[in-house]
Scaffold this motif. Structure first.
Motif, PDB file in Angstrom:
ATOM      1  N   ALA A  21       6.688   4.819   7.797  1.00  0.00           N
ATOM      2  CA  ALA A  21       5.927   4.998   6.555  1.00  0.00           C
ATOM      3  C   ALA A  21       5.971   3.727   5.721  1.00  0.00           C
ATOM      4  N   GLY A  22       7.115   3.047   5.730  1.00  0.00           N
ATOM      5  CA  GLY A  22       7.248   1.811   4.969  1.00  0.00           C
ATOM      6  C   GLY A  22       6.345   0.713   5.520  1.00  0.00           C
ATOM      7  N   SER A  23       6.262   0.589   6.850  1.00  0.00           N
ATOM      8  CA  SER A  23       5.370  -0.412   7.443  1.00  0.00           C
ATOM      9  C   SER A  23       3.929  -0.135   7.041  1.00  0.00           C
ATOM     10  N   ALA A  24       3.562   1.153   7.049  1.00  0.00           N
ATOM     11  CA  ALA A  24       2.203   1.528   6.663  1.00  0.00           C
ATOM     12  C   ALA A  24       1.935   1.084   5.234  1.00  0.00           C
ATOM     13  N   GLU A  25       2.894   1.387   4.354  1.00  0.00           N
ATOM     14  CA  GLU A  25       2.722   1.044   2.956  1.00  0.00           C
ATOM     15  C   GLU A  25       2.691  -0.466   2.764  1.00  0.00           C
ATOM     16  N   LEU A  26       3.551  -1.157   3.503  1.00  0.00           N
ATOM     17  CA  LEU A  26       3.623  -2.612   3.386  1.00  0.00           C
ATOM     18  C   LEU A  26       2.268  -3.241   3.732  1.00  0.00           C
ATOM     19  N   LEU A  27       1.679  -2.778   4.836  1.00  0.00           N
ATOM     20  CA  LEU A  27       0.371  -3.324   5.224  1.00  0.00           C
ATOM     21  C   LEU A  27      -0.668  -3.037   4.153  1.00  0.00           C
ATOM     22  N   MET A  28      -0.657  -1.803   3.650  1.00  0.00           N
ATOM     23  CA  MET A  28      -1.661  -1.446   2.653  1.00  0.00           C
ATOM     24  C   MET A  28      -1.459  -2.234   1.361  1.00  0.00           C
ATOM     25  N   GLU A  29      -0.203  -2.377   0.941  1.00  0.00           N
ATOM     26  CA  GLU A  29       0.045  -3.101  -0.310  1.00  0.00           C
ATOM     27  C   GLU A  29      -0.279  -4.579  -0.151  1.00  0.00           C
ATOM     28  N   ARG A  30      -0.060  -5.113   1.044  1.00  0.00           N
ATOM     29  CA  ARG A  30      -0.379  -6.523   1.266  1.00  0.00           C
ATOM     30  C   ARG A  30      -1.887  -6.780   1.173  1.00  0.00           C
ATOM     31  N   THR A  31      -2.699  -5.728   1.377  1.00  0.00           N
ATOM     32  CA  THR A  31      -4.138  -5.922   1.184  1.00  0.00           C
ATOM     33  C   THR A  31      -4.557  -5.528  -0.233  1.00  0.00           C
ATOM     34  N   GLY A  32      -3.582  -5.222  -1.083  1.00  0.00           N
ATOM     35  CA  GLY A  32      -3.904  -4.928  -2.473  1.00  0.00           C
ATOM     36  C   GLY A  32      -4.064  -3.466  -2.794  1.00  0.00           C
ATOM     37  N   MET A  33      -3.669  -2.576  -1.865  1.00  0.00           N
ATOM     38  CA  MET A  33      -3.802  -1.141  -2.139  1.00  0.00           C
ATOM     39  C   MET A  33      -2.425  -0.542  -2.384  1.00  0.00           C
TER      40      MET A  33
END
Lengths: 310, 378
Positions: A21-33
């Motif tokens: 779940a953290g990897s998912a969030e990390l990817l999304m936050e890195r694109t600004g979401m």
């Protein structure tokens, strides 16, 4: 010594959902979401796997169902926040309610029933024979292994070693500049909402197909929120994410072992320890300069991109 | 370059009328509810039957309506708590935890402190408010002084509060005599019934009073003005000499205190025992109400009634396949649709001129506005 080994083993198993779940969030936050809906994503992933298991016994099909459920949540999130540019905090929280509510409603019929499709432990040839140590580290199911090796390595490679990853980070830091360079900002965000959703869904499967097989009302119990906190603790870097997840896993393991060994601490206290420790994890770097790490959040986090208002 | 391929673009409206805002929110709610009913119809259940059952179970007769008001009370109190935070742009999503801790502290006082009923109730209310305020203290300090995201910290503490309730109701204060499972001993102090009613009590007026007080405070007090100014623009507030950080901590603790009072009202008005199922996720439903209602006091009451109706339907129409969890999901959908509709009120889709304006005037116009806004604060 046995306690140490079994603690390590449980820590690794229970941290898997946090890494995914953290990897998912990390990817999304890195694109600004900023996806605050993670808890709902994990819940939908977990229940999707359980529902799929009622008609197939193939673990991979169930995992696929979990990932599809997560990706569906991701597409809803992206439709609202990327395409329509709605407030990310509000939409994220809306998806927590929607995801957990839906999962609890759909899962009610499966509650307490045994899970037909569950991952079985897999031994790393050779290494698993190294006594208790080998057993603790090298005997886990494939999803757990993937969570700790393939996913973080892939995410790390993607972010730091590819042009695509550079573009991805640019979208999260300065979407206007990325747009000017010809990067499709909306496309990039939509894509990673889907990919992130799928990985978060797999995190749900790590709960319902591996750690505690089957569905139960309190199954997710804040895993999504802890993953969100661990991403902040990790300062948006995959390596630290694994460490944070292991730390959380260790706390979880303590509560299992404490109950097993009959420690004098009551069970609820042991159960709330992981949440308190997670709170400390995100508070410490903010409060004490010594723990502060160089990375700051992606500059465009939680801001919708309007090309017209550049 | 600034026009997208289809030639459509989003344009910001300069001001959004209240009527338009109410209209889109209502439309969002209607769409979500109709959507849910459509899903029922498609999955082979009769949507009109479900709707009928829901309305009958909530408003059908006086006794059902009393049950709705009983549910409305904690939801509205929690909504006030969340709405307070919104004034200063703080998302106190952990009201559920503060609500639980308020109930916990009130139970403690109710079980351990004797005295006349009115004194007991007063002490329980104070204890509940103190517990709620203290439960949010750490997130508030972290938010104000170290800029740590309050959504995550308050929620993490909610999970801790839930475990606290498990601990005290199934172990420390467990009722070992009566035939109840997983609940504390009965707290005898209770709110007086509403004109002799055995279900409804005067507690349901508490949120109404709170809403009115909040409205008056933000309308006409200096503190309220400072809070709203901080919420609108913290930097400007700082320049104006408002102690921004102290205001954030103050508002969050007040928010926690209100939620804690809600826990006390829930205990003394409805459940009378601390148990694992003390709250029906009232804190989260309160958040939904506050998020949907915006800053209007009247909207808070009306939306609260609507959400209480949804939750009560989830309980009353269980035989028809509804559940509290499902209503939770429906609320999430409503919130999402309203979030999108919100954008529709603030922006309009307009067709760009077929031939783009000459680049020079457009650029000049843009830099002009930038220049103007950059100059303003000085």
């Amino acid at each position: 010594m046995n306690i140490v080994f079994s603690a390590t083993r449980t820590a690794i198993d229970s941290g898997a959902v946090i890494v995914l779940a953290g990897s998912a969030e990390l990817l999304m936050e890195r694109t600004g979401m900023l996806n605050l809906g993670l808890e709902g994503f994990v819940a939908i992933g977990a229940v999707s796997a359980v529902i799929a298991a009622s008609s197939t016994s193939s673990v991979w099909l169930c995992l696929l169902a979990a990932m599809a459920g997560g990706a569906l949540m991701g597409s809803i999130y992206a439709m609202a926040t990327v395409v329509c540019r709605a407030n990310q905090v509000l939409c994220g929280l809306a998806l927590v309610l929607f995801g957990t509510g839906m999962a609890n409603h759909l899962g009610a019929g499966f509650s307490g029933k045994p899970m037909s499709a569950r991952f079985v432990a897999w031994e790393v040839p050779g290494l698993s024979k190294l006594g208790g140590f080998g057993k603790a580290l090298f005997v886990h199911d494939p999803l757990v292994f993937a969570a700790y090796t393939v996913i973080p390595l892939l995410v790390s490679f993607l972010l730091y070693r590819t042009r695509h990853g550079l573009n991805l980070r640019a979208v999260g830091e300065n979407p206007a500049a990325a747009d000017a360079m010809g990067v499709n900002v909306m496309g990039m965000r939509f894509l990673y909402a889907l990919i992130g959703g799928a990985i978060a869904g797999a995190g749900g499967a790590a709960l319902s197909m591996s750690f505690t097989p089957g569905w139960a009302p309190g199954l997710v119990a804040g895993s999504g929120w802890i993953a969100l906190a661990v991403v902040i603790f990790a300062a948006w870097r995959p390596g630290w994410l694994v460490l944070g997840a292991l730390l959380f896993g260790l706390m979880r393991a303590l509560s299992f072992i404490g109950q097993e060994q009959g420690w004098s601490l009551p069970a609820p206290v042991l159960n709330f320890l992981p949440y308190v420790v997670t709170l400390l994890l995100i508070a410490a770097p903010a409060v004490f300069k010594r723990f502060r790490r160089a990375t700051t959040p992606p500059a465009a986090l939680a801001t919708p991109y309007f090309r017209e208002q550049r | 370059m600034s026009t997208s391929s289809a030639g459509w673009r989003l344009e910001r409206r300069l001001d959004v009328s209240a009527a338009r805002s109410v209209g889109t929110r209502t439309a969002g709610v209607v769409v979500a509810v109709l959507g849910a009913l459509a899903v029922f119809q498609l999955t082979g259940r009769s949507a009109p039957d479900i709707a009928g059952e829901s309305i009958k179970g909530t408003f059908g007769n006086w006794s059902n309506f009393q049950e709705t008001l009983i549910i409305l009370t904690p939801i509205l109190i929690c909504a006030v708590a969340v709405a307070l935070g919104f004034r200063i742009r703080v998302w106190n999503i952990g009201v559920e935890g503060q609500f639980l801790m308020g109930g916990w502290a009130a139970t403690g006082v109710g079980l351990k402190v004797g005295g006349p009923q009115w004194l007991q109730l007063l002490l329980m209310a104070l204890a509940g408010m103190a517990a709620g305020a203290l439960w949010v203290l750490v997130p508030a300090l972290l938010k104000a002084y170290f800029d740590v995201n309050e959504v995550i910290t308050t929620l993490l503490l909610t999970f801790v509060a839930q475990q606290m309730l498990v601990w005290f109701s199934t172990d420390i204060w467990k009722d070992r005599v009566a035939a109840v499972t997983n609940a504390s001993e009965r707290v005898n102090a209770k709110l007086p019934g509403f004109f002799g009613s055995t279900t409804l009590n005067w507690g349901f007026l508490v949120p109404v009073v709170l809403v009115i007080v909040m409205f008056v405070v933000f309308r006409s007090s200096r503190w309220g003005y400072e809070v709203e100014m901080t919420g609108g623009n913290p930097r400007a507030a700082e320049f104006a000499g408002i102690p921004v950080k102290r205001r954030i901590v103050g508002v969050m603790m007040l928010s926690g205190a209100v939620a804690g009072l809600g826990g006390m009202i829930q205990l003394t008005g409805a459940v009378h025992r601390l148990s694992v199922s003390f709250s029906n996720q009232y804190g989260f439903f309160g958040f939904i109400v506050a998020a949907l209602a915006g800053a209007s006091a009247l909207a808070l009451l009306l939306v609260g009634l609507f959400i209480a109706f949804l939750l009560r339907s989830g309980i009353a129409a269980q035989t028809r396949g509804l559940s509290v969890a499902l209503m939770f999901a429906v609320c999430g959908m409503i919130l999402l649709i309203v979030g999108v509709a919100e954008i529709a009120t603030r922006y309009r889709l307009s067709r760009a001129a077929p031939e783009p304006m000459a680049p020079v005037p457009q650029e000049a116009k843009m830099s002009n506005t930038h220049f103007a806004s950059a100059q303003e604060p000085a």
